[in-house]
Design a protein around this motif. Structure first.
Motif, mmCIF file in Angstrom:
data_model
loop_
_atom_site.group_PDB
_atom_site.id
_atom_site.type_symbol
_atom_site.label_atom_id
_atom_site.label_comp_id
_atom_site.label_asym_id
_atom_site.label_seq_id
_atom_site.Cartn_x
_atom_site.Cartn_y
_atom_site.Cartn_z
ATOM 1 N N ALA A 83 83.658 24.292 78.879
ATOM 2 C CA ALA A 83 83.413 25.715 79.069
ATOM 3 C C ALA A 83 83.952 26.467 77.854
ATOM 4 O O ALA A 83 84.828 25.956 77.141
ATOM 5 C CB ALA A 83 84.081 26.192 80.347
ATOM 6 N N PRO A 84 83.461 27.672 77.613
ATOM 7 C CA PRO A 84 83.929 28.443 76.451
ATOM 8 C C PRO A 84 85.440 28.622 76.461
ATOM 9 O O PRO A 84 86.028 29.014 77.474
ATOM 10 C CB PRO A 84 83.210 29.787 76.620
ATOM 11 N N GLY A 85 86.068 28.300 75.340
ATOM 12 C CA GLY A 85 87.505 28.467 75.208
ATOM 13 C C GLY A 85 88.344 27.408 75.894
ATOM 14 O O GLY A 85 89.576 27.519 75.925
ATOM 15 N N LYS A 86 87.692 26.387 76.430
ATOM 16 C CA LYS A 86 88.425 25.345 77.144
ATOM 17 C C LYS A 86 88.176 23.996 76.493
ATOM 18 O O LYS A 86 87.259 23.823 75.702
ATOM 19 C CB LYS A 86 88.021 25.325 78.614
ATOM 20 N N VAL A 143 80.091 28.883 90.248
ATOM 21 C CA VAL A 143 80.136 29.614 88.975
ATOM 22 C C VAL A 143 81.044 28.890 87.978
ATOM 23 O O VAL A 143 80.743 28.810 86.781
ATOM 24 C CB VAL A 143 80.612 31.060 89.199
ATOM 25 N N GLU A 144 82.115 28.314 88.479
ATOM 26 C CA GLU A 144 83.066 27.633 87.595
ATOM 27 C C GLU A 144 82.543 26.312 87.039
ATOM 28 O O GLU A 144 83.199 25.687 86.210
ATOM 29 C CB GLU A 144 84.402 27.406 88.306
ATOM 30 N N ASP A 145 81.377 25.865 87.475
ATOM 31 C CA ASP A 145 80.750 24.680 86.889
ATOM 32 C C ASP A 145 79.995 25.019 85.600
ATOM 33 O O ASP A 145 79.504 24.118 84.915
ATOM 34 C CB ASP A 145 79.772 24.037 87.873
ATOM 35 N N THR A 146 79.909 26.293 85.282
ATOM 36 C CA THR A 146 79.215 26.710 84.067
ATOM 37 C C THR A 146 79.894 26.112 82.832
ATOM 38 O O THR A 146 81.102 26.266 82.634
ATOM 39 C CB THR A 146 79.201 28.240 83.953
ATOM 40 N N ALA A 147 79.110 25.408 82.021
ATOM 41 C CA ALA A 147 79.651 24.725 80.844
ATOM 42 C C ALA A 147 78.513 24.041 80.104
ATOM 43 O O ALA A 147 77.380 23.961 80.610
ATOM 44 C CB ALA A 147 80.687 23.680 81.253
ATOM 45 N N VAL A 148 78.825 23.529 78.932
ATOM 46 C CA VAL A 148 77.934 22.593 78.255
ATOM 47 C C VAL A 148 78.321 21.193 78.714
ATOM 48 O O VAL A 148 79.502 20.829 78.664
ATOM 49 C CB VAL A 148 78.026 22.704 76.724
ATOM 50 N N TYR A 149 77.341 20.449 79.157
ATOM 51 C CA TYR A 149 77.576 19.108 79.680
ATOM 52 C C TYR A 149 77.142 18.074 78.640
ATOM 53 O O TYR A 149 76.035 18.158 78.093
ATOM 54 C CB TYR A 149 76.814 18.904 80.986
#
Length: 115
Positions: free
Chosen positions: A40-43, A87-93
């Motif tokens: 995720a952004p920033g993580k 919503v918290e699953d939003t990320a690049v996989y």
């Protein structure tokens, strides 16, 4: 040449489902352990799920009972079925494997879950 190509990402509402695919080439897929990671952004990039050559699986606690990793050796492809998305699953996989002592990554596929 080793290649991992992900597909299947997209925009989905919370509670929805997506199925990611990772097609591989250049490795002996049947004996390769495969993993799905997300960032995720920033993580940092974290492991979501892994599957060994004998089909043994492991999952991050946050996705247990919602995500399922599987493999098709005939197609040299690994999948990630994602249900009840949050919503918290939003990320690049990203798809990942270790082959001949090197880590290999796909280009990533964006998953966005809206509320």
């Amino acid at each position: 040449q080793v290649r991992l190509v992900e597909s299947g990402g997209g925009l989905v509402q919370a509670g929805g489902s997506l199925r990611l695919s990772c097609r591989t080439s250049g490795i002996n897929f049947k004996i390769a352990r495969m993993g799905w990671y997300r960032q995720a952004p920033g993580k940092q990039r974290d492991l979501v799920a892994g599957i060994s050559s004998d089909g043994t699986t492991n999952y991050a606690d946050s996705v247990k009972c919602r995500f399922t990793i599987s493999r098709d050796n005939a197609r040299a492809t690994v999948y990630l079925q994602m249900n009840n998305l949050r919503v918290e699953d939003t990320a690049v996989y990203y798809c990942q494997t270790t082959w001949r002592s090197s880590n290999w990554w796909g280009q990533g596929t964006q998953v966005t879950v809206s509320s």
